[in-house]
Scaffold this active site. Structure first.
Site, PDB file in Angstrom:
ATOM      1  N   GLY A  34       0.849  -1.183   0.000  1.00 59.13           N
ATOM      2  CA  GLY A  34       0.000   0.000   0.000  1.00 59.13           C
ATOM      3  C   GLY A  34       0.884   1.232   0.000  1.00 59.13           C
ATOM      4  O   GLY A  34       2.060   1.157   0.382  1.00 59.13           O
ATOM      5  N   GLN A  75       2.931  10.133   1.488  1.00 57.87           N
ATOM      6  CA  GLN A  75       4.225   9.469   1.654  1.00 57.87           C
ATOM      7  C   GLN A  75       5.196   9.806   0.527  1.00 57.87           C
ATOM      8  O   GLN A  75       6.403   9.582   0.673  1.00 57.87           O
ATOM      9  CB  GLN A  75       4.049   7.948   1.722  1.00 57.87           C
ATOM     10  N   CYS A  98       5.546   0.252   8.141  1.00 62.84           N
ATOM     11  CA  CYS A  98       5.225   1.425   7.330  1.00 62.84           C
ATOM     12  C   CYS A  98       6.467   1.820   6.549  1.00 62.84           C
ATOM     13  O   CYS A  98       7.569   1.863   7.106  1.00 62.84           O
ATOM     14  CB  CYS A  98       4.779   2.575   8.229  1.00 62.84           C
ATOM     15  N   LEU A  99       6.288   2.114   5.283  1.00 55.31           N
ATOM     16  CA  LEU A  99       7.442   2.461   4.447  1.00 55.31           C
ATOM     17  C   LEU A  99       8.060   3.789   4.894  1.00 55.31           C
ATOM     18  O   LEU A  99       9.187   4.104   4.532  1.00 55.31           O
ATOM     19  CB  LEU A  99       7.011   2.517   2.977  1.00 55.31           C
ATOM     20  N   HIS A 126      -4.792   1.642   7.257  1.00 54.41           N
ATOM     21  CA  HIS A 126      -3.433   2.188   7.394  1.00 54.41           C
ATOM     22  C   HIS A 126      -3.207   3.316   6.383  1.00 54.41           C
ATOM     23  O   HIS A 126      -2.671   4.373   6.721  1.00 54.41           O
ATOM     24  CB  HIS A 126      -2.410   1.056   7.172  1.00 54.41           C
ATOM     25  N   GLU A 127      -3.669   3.102   5.133  1.00 56.71           N
ATOM     26  CA  GLU A 127      -3.445   4.126   4.097  1.00 56.71           C
ATOM     27  C   GLU A 127      -4.334   5.340   4.301  1.00 56.71           C
ATOM     28  O   GLU A 127      -3.900   6.477   4.115  1.00 56.71           O
ATOM     29  CB  GLU A 127      -3.697   3.539   2.701  1.00 56.71           C
ATOM     30  N   HIS A 176      -2.935   7.625   6.727  1.00 60.33           N
ATOM     31  CA  HIS A 176      -1.896   8.500   6.156  1.00 60.33           C
ATOM     32  C   HIS A 176      -2.513   9.778   5.581  1.00 60.33           C
ATOM     33  O   HIS A 176      -1.930  10.852   5.671  1.00 60.33           O
ATOM     34  CB  HIS A 176      -1.132   7.791   5.022  1.00 60.33           C
TER      35      HIS A 176
HETATM   36  O1  K2U Z   1       1.648   2.637   3.942  1.00 60.58           O
HETATM   37  C1  K2U Z   1       2.716   2.041   3.962  1.00 60.58           C
HETATM   38  O2  K2U Z   1       3.696   2.462   4.553  1.00 60.58           O
HETATM   39  C2  K2U Z   1       2.816   0.661   3.308  1.00 60.58           C
HETATM   40  C3  K2U Z   1       2.474  -0.329   4.375  1.00 60.58           C
HETATM   41  C4  K2U Z   1       1.071  -0.788   4.195  1.00 60.58           C
HETATM   42  C5  K2U Z   1       0.659  -1.759   5.254  1.00 60.58           C
HETATM   43  C6  K2U Z   1       1.082  -1.637   6.576  1.00 60.58           C
HETATM   44  C7  K2U Z   1       0.651  -2.561   7.518  1.00 60.58           C
HETATM   45  C8  K2U Z   1      -0.195  -3.583   7.146  1.00 60.58           C
HETATM   46  C9  K2U Z   1      -0.614  -3.676   5.843  1.00 60.58           C
HETATM   47  C10 K2U Z   1      -0.180  -2.769   4.899  1.00 60.58           C
HETATM   48  C11 K2U Z   1       3.487  -1.467   4.407  1.00 60.58           C
HETATM   49  O3  K2U Z   1       4.782  -1.016   4.568  1.00 60.58           O
HETATM   50  S1  K2U Z   1       3.529  -2.451   3.002  1.00 60.58           S
HETATM   51  C12 K2U Z   1       4.677  -3.653   3.627  1.00 60.58           C
HETATM   52  C13 K2U Z   1       3.908  -4.836   4.123  1.00 60.58           C
HETATM   53  C14 K2U Z   1       3.930  -5.952   3.325  1.00 60.58           C
HETATM   54  C15 K2U Z   1       3.186  -7.054   3.709  1.00 60.58           C
HETATM   55  C16 K2U Z   1       2.413  -7.037   4.869  1.00 60.58           C
HETATM   56  C17 K2U Z   1       2.404  -5.905   5.662  1.00 60.58           C
HETATM   57  C18 K2U Z   1       3.159  -4.780   5.296  1.00 60.58           C
HETATM   58 ZN    ZN Z   2       2.442   3.548   6.136  1.00 57.09          ZN
END
Ligand code: K2U
Ligand code: ZN
Length: 176
Positions: free
Chosen positions: A49, A54, A97-98, A139-140, A143
């Site tokens: 996501g 971001q 979170c990225l 989560h998105e 943001h």
């Molecule tokens: O928004 C972001 O920073 C991307 C997030 C999205 C996300 C966070 C927590 C749970 C689900 C989605 C992640 O960094 S994407 C990396 C990731 C990959 C697989 C599972 C969970 C998170």
């Molecule tokens: Zn995030």
């Protein structure tokens, strides 16, 4: 050109704490240019996501693809996404979170949500989501409101995680 990656902002960048603005008529070209680049950035991270703040844009735009490695990609582009209902029942999942690289914590969120958003062509859509898709959407959309997953933790856990991140980012810049 159109799917050139973008730099992902890291905490404590204040642009991650702003409330994004509704996408309005006239924003079409900006959204059509930004969405593919957000998807390219997300896939390269890798992530499932990504929200416009971001990558430094204050538009209410998110992209996601929760398809597993074995499944074909299923990219979604959501304009002005809105949670319209959420269950009292909660679910806990470890989140990352990225914008807070290398930091993870268990976060409690409503188990199921109702969502409405617009497609790029402006058509209105609605759906229900739970599981990983439900968490990723919450989560998105957080943001877009300047909210990060650490804001759902206790102050003690949040401060520990932010201190660890600051230390790791400082060490990284020293090594660079
Ligand atoms: O928004 C972001 O920073 C991307 C997030 C999205 C996300 C966070 C927590 C749970 C689900 C989605 C992640 O960094 S994407 C990396 C990731 C990959 C697989 C599972 C969970 C998170
Ligand atoms: Zn995030």
């Amino acid at each position: 050109m159109n799917d050139e990656k973008l730099p992902i902002l890291l905490v404590p960048d204040t642009r991650l704490r702003q409330k994004a603005r509704l996408i309005a008529p006239g924003d079409e070209d900006a959204v059509r240019a930004l969405a593919p680049r957000m998807l390219a950035t997300m896939y390269a991270a890798p992530g499932i996501g990504l929200a416009a703040p971001q990558v430094g844009s204050n538009l209410r735009l998110i992209v996601l693809d929760v398809a597993g490695k074995e499944e074909p990609p299923a990219p979604m582009i959501l304009v002005n996404p809105e949670i319209t209902a959420a269950t009292k029942e909660m679910a806990i999942r470890e989140e990352g979170c990225l914008s807070l690289p290398g930091q993870y914590a268990d976060v409690e969120r409503p188990a199921r949500i109702k969502l409405r958003w617009q497609e790029l062509d402006g058509s209105k859509r609605e759906m229900e989501a739970e599981g990983l898709l439900g968490v990723c959407l919450q989560h998105e959309i957080d943001h877009l409101n300047g909210v990060l997953f650490v804001d759902h933790l206790s102050a003690l856990k949040r401060n520990m995680l932010l201190r660890k991140l600051a230390k790791e980012l400082k060490a990284k810049t020293r090594d660079d």
